[in-house]
Scaffold this motif. Structure first.
Motif, PDB file in Angstrom:
ATOM      1  N   ALA A  19       0.836  -1.199   0.000  1.00 51.95           N
ATOM      2  CA  ALA A  19       0.000   0.000   0.000  1.00 51.95           C
ATOM      3  C   ALA A  19       0.875   1.255   0.000  1.00 51.95           C
ATOM      4  O   ALA A  19       0.566   2.245  -0.673  1.00 51.95           O
ATOM      5  N   LEU A  20       1.974   1.201   0.735  1.00 51.01           N
ATOM      6  CA  LEU A  20       2.871   2.354   0.833  1.00 51.01           C
ATOM      7  C   LEU A  20       3.691   2.576  -0.433  1.00 51.01           C
ATOM      8  O   LEU A  20       4.375   3.594  -0.563  1.00 51.01           O
ATOM      9  N   MET A  21       3.604   1.637  -1.384  1.00 50.84           N
ATOM     10  CA  MET A  21       4.341   1.787  -2.634  1.00 50.84           C
ATOM     11  C   MET A  21       3.794   2.902  -3.520  1.00 50.84           C
ATOM     12  O   MET A  21       4.395   3.237  -4.535  1.00 50.84           O
ATOM     13  N   ASP A  22       2.655   3.482  -3.152  1.00 55.16           N
ATOM     14  CA  ASP A  22       2.150   4.597  -3.949  1.00 55.16           C
ATOM     15  C   ASP A  22       2.857   5.906  -3.611  1.00 55.16           C
ATOM     16  O   ASP A  22       2.578   6.946  -4.198  1.00 55.16           O
ATOM     17  N   GLY A  23       3.800   5.847  -2.646  1.00 58.59           N
ATOM     18  CA  GLY A  23       4.607   7.017  -2.329  1.00 58.59           C
ATOM     19  C   GLY A  23       3.995   7.959  -1.312  1.00 58.59           C
ATOM     20  O   GLY A  23       4.654   8.901  -0.870  1.00 58.59           O
ATOM     21  N   ARG A  24       2.730   7.724  -0.926  1.00 56.15           N
ATOM     22  CA  ARG A  24       2.084   8.601   0.047  1.00 56.15           C
ATOM     23  C   ARG A  24       2.380   8.148   1.476  1.00 56.15           C
ATOM     24  O   ARG A  24       2.833   7.030   1.699  1.00 56.15           O
ATOM     25  N   ALA A  25       2.070   9.040   2.414  1.00 55.53           N
ATOM     26  CA  ALA A  25       2.109   8.687   3.833  1.00 55.53           C
ATOM     27  C   ALA A  25       0.689   8.311   4.250  1.00 55.53           C
ATOM     28  O   ALA A  25      -0.266   9.013   3.926  1.00 55.53           O
ATOM     29  N   TYR A  69      10.559   3.554   4.319  1.00 59.89           N
ATOM     30  CA  TYR A  69      11.749   4.148   4.921  1.00 59.89           C
ATOM     31  C   TYR A  69      12.608   4.883   3.899  1.00 59.89           C
ATOM     32  O   TYR A  69      13.169   5.936   4.198  1.00 59.89           O
ATOM     33  N   SER A  70      12.721   4.321   2.693  1.00 60.30           N
ATOM     34  CA  SER A  70      13.569   4.945   1.685  1.00 60.30           C
ATOM     35  C   SER A  70      13.232   4.406   0.303  1.00 60.30           C
ATOM     36  O   SER A  70      12.501   3.424   0.152  1.00 60.30           O
ATOM     37  N   ALA A  71      13.809   5.041  -0.709  1.00 67.80           N
ATOM     38  CA  ALA A  71      13.614   4.589  -2.086  1.00 67.80           C
ATOM     39  C   ALA A  71      14.218   3.207  -2.306  1.00 67.80           C
ATOM     40  O   ALA A  71      13.735   2.446  -3.151  1.00 67.80           O
ATOM     41  N   SER A  72      15.251   2.862  -1.546  1.00 62.77           N
ATOM     42  CA  SER A  72      15.871   1.538  -1.718  1.00 62.77           C
ATOM     43  C   SER A  72      14.924   0.436  -1.261  1.00 62.77           C
ATOM     44  O   SER A  72      14.903  -0.659  -1.842  1.00 62.77           O
ATOM     45  N   ILE A  73      14.100   0.708  -0.238  1.00 63.94           N
ATOM     46  CA  ILE A  73      13.103  -0.267   0.196  1.00 63.94           C
ATOM     47  C   ILE A  73      12.044  -0.427  -0.885  1.00 63.94           C
ATOM     48  O   ILE A  73      11.594  -1.540  -1.175  1.00 63.94           O
ATOM     49  N   ALA A 102       0.718   2.225 -16.714  1.00 63.02           N
ATOM     50  CA  ALA A 102       1.405   3.264 -15.935  1.00 63.02           C
ATOM     51  C   ALA A 102       1.044   3.133 -14.466  1.00 63.02           C
ATOM     52  O   ALA A 102      -0.128   2.964 -14.123  1.00 63.02           O
ATOM     53  N   ARG A 103       2.049   3.210 -13.606  1.00 61.71           N
ATOM     54  CA  ARG A 103       1.843   3.105 -12.160  1.00 61.71           C
ATOM     55  C   ARG A 103       2.993   3.822 -11.451  1.00 61.71           C
ATOM     56  O   ARG A 103       3.999   4.173 -12.074  1.00 61.71           O
ATOM     57  N   THR A 104       2.842   4.012 -10.165  1.00 65.11           N
ATOM     58  CA  THR A 104       3.930   4.571  -9.388  1.00 65.11           C
ATOM     59  C   THR A 104       4.862   3.454  -8.939  1.00 65.11           C
ATOM     60  O   THR A 104       4.429   2.354  -8.626  1.00 65.11           O
ATOM     61  N   CYS A 105       6.138   3.754  -8.918  1.00 62.28           N
ATOM     62  CA  CYS A 105       7.139   2.903  -8.282  1.00 62.28           C
ATOM     63  C   CYS A 105       7.764   3.786  -7.214  1.00 62.28           C
ATOM     64  O   CYS A 105       8.770   4.451  -7.437  1.00 62.28           O
ATOM     65  N   TYR A 106       7.071   3.870  -6.065  1.00 62.86           N
ATOM     66  CA  TYR A 106       7.421   4.791  -4.981  1.00 62.86           C
ATOM     67  C   TYR A 106       7.216   6.228  -5.470  1.00 62.86           C
ATOM     68  O   TYR A 106       6.091   6.702  -5.506  1.00 62.86           O
ATOM     69  N   ASP A 107       8.274   6.929  -5.886  1.00 63.32           N
ATOM     70  CA  ASP A 107       8.106   8.329  -6.282  1.00 63.32           C
ATOM     71  C   ASP A 107       8.443   8.577  -7.745  1.00 63.32           C
ATOM     72  O   ASP A 107       8.647   9.715  -8.165  1.00 63.32           O
TER      73      ASP A 107
END
Length: 219
Positions: A19-25, A69-73, A102-107
């Motif tokens: 769920a957090l992979m969409d880059g939001r908090a 935690y970070s882009a590496s995660i 098309a999708r988000t990959c974190y940011d």
């Protein structure tokens, strides 16, 4: 590595991370709903993820928000999705069309369109052969597009991120995030709230065709 794997080895915790992979908090309540688990259980899972440095907590007033935690995660999770998908079913045949496109990959942007953009950047020498840096030409072209790059960023400035649905590269790192932000500000793409899918607007379709030669991909 074993400790990290142990922290991720739970279906509910993986739902939270995805769920957090969409880059939001997200708040714990929101994560509880999307993961379909009780709030008390969600709190325990978040505590475990925090301890493993898989997520971080941001406090704002009386509210607490959680994000990766970070882009590496995020990159690790994206690769795991590709591995698990490839192990369970034939590549690409059952990928939801919206996620494949098309999708988000974190940011940053992922999917078929993002891969097409990366191919264009590579073919026109906007990025180096390994994808780890923008060329002087690429920096100039990014500037013309209105992409704001931070020369002092501590993050990897540019990288080739393997796209799990396309099995090819899309643009990651600071340059990928800045490009995504530019697309949003220009009104070329719109995030689907609460999901990883990204919608390309009519303005975006024209722009992607004009600047990145993606007419065939968009049709």
């Amino acid at each position: 590595m074993a400790a990290l794997a142990a922290a991720m080895s739970d279906a509910s915790r993986m739902k939270i991370l995805c769920a957090l992979m969409d880059g939001r908090a997200w708040t714990a309540t929101e994560l509880s709903a999307v993961s379909d688990i009780a709030p008390s259980t969600t709190s325990a899972h978040l505590s475990r993820l925090l301890k493993a440095n898989l997520v971080t907590c941001l406090s704002q007033g009386r509210h607490r928000y959680f994000r990766l935690y970070s882009a590496s995660i995020a990159a690790l999770l994206e690769n795991m999705m590709g591995v698990s998908f490839g192990a369970m079913q034939p590549p690409k045949t059952r990928v939801p069309a919206e996620l494949q496109r098309a999708r988000t990959c974190y940011d940053h942007l992922a999917g078929e369109i993002a891969v097409g953009i990366y191919d264009y950047l590579f073919a026109n020498a906007w990025i180096t052969s390994d994808g780890n840096a923008l060329t002087p030409l690429g920096k100039a072209q990014f500037s013309q597009l209105g992409v704001m790059l931070d020369a002092k960023t501590k993050r990897k400035k540019c990288c080739a991120c393997l796209d799990w649905s396309e099995r090819k590269f899309h643009l990651g790192g600071h340059a990928g995030a800045a490009l995504f932000q530019c697309f949003e500000q220009q009104g070329w793409i719109e995030k689907v709230p609460g999901y990883r899918e990204v919608t390309v607007t009519a303005k975006g379709q024209a722009a992607f065709s004009q600047y990145f030669g993606l007419a065939n991909v968009l049709n």
